[in-house]
Design a protein around this motif. Structure first.
Motif, PDB file in Angstrom:
ATOM      1  N   ARG A  15       1.538 -20.498   3.223  1.00 42.12           N
ATOM      2  CA  ARG A  15       2.076 -20.338   1.862  1.00 42.12           C
ATOM      3  C   ARG A  15       0.890 -20.270   0.911  1.00 42.12           C
ATOM      4  O   ARG A  15      -0.193 -20.789   1.199  1.00 42.12           O
ATOM      5  CB  ARG A  15       2.974 -21.521   1.461  1.00 42.12           C
ATOM      6  N   TYR A  16       1.090 -19.631  -0.237  1.00 45.70           N
ATOM      7  CA  TYR A  16       0.048 -19.595  -1.253  1.00 45.70           C
ATOM      8  C   TYR A  16       0.660 -19.656  -2.639  1.00 45.70           C
ATOM      9  O   TYR A  16       1.843 -19.372  -2.831  1.00 45.70           O
ATOM     10  CB  TYR A  16      -0.850 -18.354  -1.120  1.00 45.70           C
ATOM     11  N   ARG A  17      -0.169 -20.034  -3.554  1.00 49.84           N
ATOM     12  CA  ARG A  17       0.159 -20.028  -4.985  1.00 49.84           C
ATOM     13  C   ARG A  17      -1.055 -19.437  -5.688  1.00 49.84           C
ATOM     14  O   ARG A  17      -2.198 -19.769  -5.361  1.00 49.84           O
ATOM     15  CB  ARG A  17       0.427 -21.453  -5.489  1.00 49.84           C
ATOM     16  N   VAL A  18      -0.815 -18.548  -6.632  1.00 54.68           N
ATOM     17  CA  VAL A  18      -1.873 -17.958  -7.441  1.00 54.68           C
ATOM     18  C   VAL A  18      -1.586 -18.300  -8.891  1.00 54.68           C
ATOM     19  O   VAL A  18      -0.477 -18.070  -9.380  1.00 54.68           O
ATOM     20  CB  VAL A  18      -1.941 -16.423  -7.267  1.00 54.68           C
ATOM     21  N   GLU A  19      -2.577 -18.883  -9.547  1.00 58.09           N
ATOM     22  CA  GLU A  19      -2.468 -19.159 -10.979  1.00 58.09           C
ATOM     23  C   GLU A  19      -2.993 -17.946 -11.731  1.00 58.09           C
ATOM     24  O   GLU A  19      -4.079 -17.462 -11.444  1.00 58.09           O
ATOM     25  CB  GLU A  19      -3.250 -20.411 -11.359  1.00 58.09           C
ATOM     26  N   GLY A  20      -2.220 -17.448 -12.668  1.00 61.30           N
ATOM     27  CA  GLY A  20      -2.615 -16.285 -13.446  1.00 61.30           C
ATOM     28  C   GLY A  20      -2.041 -15.004 -12.875  1.00 61.30           C
ATOM     29  O   GLY A  20      -1.363 -14.989 -11.846  1.00 61.30           O
ATOM     30  N   ALA A  21      -2.311 -13.925 -13.564  1.00 58.59           N
ATOM     31  CA  ALA A  21      -1.814 -12.606 -13.191  1.00 58.59           C
ATOM     32  C   ALA A  21      -2.884 -11.838 -12.419  1.00 58.59           C
ATOM     33  O   ALA A  21      -4.073 -12.093 -12.583  1.00 58.59           O
ATOM     34  CB  ALA A  21      -1.436 -11.836 -14.454  1.00 58.59           C
ATOM     35  N   PRO A  22      -2.479 -10.882 -11.601  1.00 60.14           N
ATOM     36  CA  PRO A  22      -3.466 -10.046 -10.919  1.00 60.14           C
ATOM     37  C   PRO A  22      -4.317  -9.253 -11.915  1.00 60.14           C
ATOM     38  O   PRO A  22      -3.823  -8.834 -12.969  1.00 60.14           O
ATOM     39  CB  PRO A  22      -2.625  -9.085 -10.082  1.00 60.14           C
ATOM     40  N   ALA A  23      -5.567  -9.028 -11.545  1.00 58.59           N
ATOM     41  CA  ALA A  23      -6.449  -8.181 -12.355  1.00 58.59           C
ATOM     42  C   ALA A  23      -6.007  -6.728 -12.243  1.00 58.59           C
ATOM     43  O   ALA A  23      -6.174  -5.951 -13.182  1.00 58.59           O
ATOM     44  CB  ALA A  23      -7.893  -8.335 -11.888  1.00 58.59           C
ATOM     45  N   MET A  24      -5.462  -6.355 -11.081  1.00 61.84           N
ATOM     46  CA  MET A  24      -4.933  -5.020 -10.858  1.00 61.84           C
ATOM     47  C   MET A  24      -4.059  -5.043  -9.609  1.00 61.84           C
ATOM     48  O   MET A  24      -4.137  -5.973  -8.801  1.00 61.84           O
ATOM     49  CB  MET A  24      -6.042  -3.987 -10.715  1.00 61.84           C
ATOM     50  N   VAL A  25      -3.240  -4.015  -9.482  1.00 61.21           N
ATOM     51  CA  VAL A  25      -2.382  -3.837  -8.315  1.00 61.21           C
ATOM     52  C   VAL A  25      -2.532  -2.385  -7.882  1.00 61.21           C
ATOM     53  O   VAL A  25      -2.518  -1.486  -8.729  1.00 61.21           O
ATOM     54  CB  VAL A  25      -0.902  -4.148  -8.648  1.00 61.21           C
ATOM     55  N   GLY A  26      -2.699  -2.158  -6.590  1.00 52.89           N
ATOM     56  CA  GLY A  26      -2.857  -0.780  -6.135  1.00 52.89           C
ATOM     57  C   GLY A  26      -2.318  -0.524  -4.758  1.00 52.89           C
ATOM     58  O   GLY A  26      -2.268  -1.422  -3.914  1.00 52.89           O
ATOM     59  N   HIS A  27      -1.901   0.738  -4.569  1.00 53.71           N
ATOM     60  CA  HIS A  27      -1.512   1.220  -3.248  1.00 53.71           C
ATOM     61  C   HIS A  27      -2.765   1.740  -2.553  1.00 53.71           C
ATOM     62  O   HIS A  27      -3.588   2.402  -3.184  1.00 53.71           O
ATOM     63  CB  HIS A  27      -0.544   2.404  -3.351  1.00 53.71           C
ATOM     64  N   CYS A  28      -2.889   1.495  -1.259  1.00 52.86           N
ATOM     65  CA  CYS A  28      -4.002   2.028  -0.484  1.00 52.86           C
ATOM     66  C   CYS A  28      -3.460   2.687   0.781  1.00 52.86           C
ATOM     67  O   CYS A  28      -2.698   2.074   1.530  1.00 52.86           O
ATOM     68  CB  CYS A  28      -4.996   0.932  -0.106  1.00 52.86           C
ATOM     69  N   TYR A  29      -3.860   3.942   0.992  1.00 52.45           N
ATOM     70  CA  TYR A  29      -3.431   4.710   2.152  1.00 52.45           C
ATOM     71  C   TYR A  29      -4.532   4.865   3.194  1.00 52.45           C
ATOM     72  O   TYR A  29      -4.444   5.726   4.064  1.00 52.45           O
ATOM     73  CB  TYR A  29      -2.955   6.102   1.712  1.00 52.45           C
ATOM     74  N   CYS A  30      -5.581   4.021   3.145  1.00 54.70           N
ATOM     75  CA  CYS A  30      -6.637   4.136   4.157  1.00 54.70           C
ATOM     76  C   CYS A  30      -6.042   3.825   5.537  1.00 54.70           C
ATOM     77  O   CYS A  30      -4.978   3.209   5.655  1.00 54.70           O
ATOM     78  CB  CYS A  30      -7.820   3.225   3.836  1.00 54.70           C
ATOM     79  N   VAL A  31      -6.732   4.265   6.567  1.00 49.70           N
ATOM     80  CA  VAL A  31      -6.232   4.088   7.935  1.00 49.70           C
ATOM     81  C   VAL A  31      -6.032   2.609   8.259  1.00 49.70           C
ATOM     82  O   VAL A  31      -5.017   2.227   8.846  1.00 49.70           O
ATOM     83  CB  VAL A  31      -7.183   4.761   8.945  1.00 49.70           C
TER      84      VAL A  31
END
Length: 146
Positions: A15-31
């Motif tokens: 389980r995890y908890r993150v304080e704060g918002a993400p700096a960015m969110v992205g899709h990645c299609y690398c192999v």
């Protein structure tokens, strides 16, 4: 985006908890992302490594990225769920698998990278920046210009 979020693996051992918002969110299609997700791509929420609080003991798999930088992928040793990764070139950041979040709707992708490696049938979100590979200077340089 929320002031914090939580998530974990399928069986609940990690389980995890993150304080704060993400700096960015992205899709990645690398192999590597395609293979580790079992899908056409991965979606990552980038957070400060200091903001990530883990309970449980993940297993790790290390493999160099196209850039040559070592990527360490954390997953559950019991159920196999991918949870997060780190990149040696950005040691102060963690890349949370949005699929592991309790509420993935709070992570709206900002961009797509490695689009040239997407399956032909994949539907890319053209309403956000799309890059055939990793943009020069990394994704953070793109967000600075948006």
């Amino acid at each position: 985006m929320t002031e914090g979020f939580s998530g974990g693996c399928l069986c609940g051992a990690i389980r995890y908890r993150v304080e704060g918002a993400p700096a960015m969110v992205g899709h990645c299609y690398c192999v590597d992302c395609r293979r580790t997700s079992g899908s056409s791509h991965c979606t990552h929420a980038v957070v400060s490594a200091d903001a990530l609080q883990i309970t449980g003991v993940p297993a790790f798999y290390d493999r160099p990225a196209d850039s040559g930088n070592m990527v360490r992928r954390a997953f559950c040793g019991l159920c196999g769920s991918a949870v997060y990764s780190t990149n040696a070139a950005m040691a102060d950041m963690a890349f949370i698998r949005v699929s592991s979040m309790d509420d993935p709707d709070i992570a709206v992708p900002d961009m797509t990278v490695y689009a040239s490696r997407a399956p032909k049938w994949a539907r890319l979100d053209e309403s956000r920046p799309v890059f055939p590979l990793m943009p020069p200077g990394g994704p953070e340089t793109v967000l600075a210009d948006i």
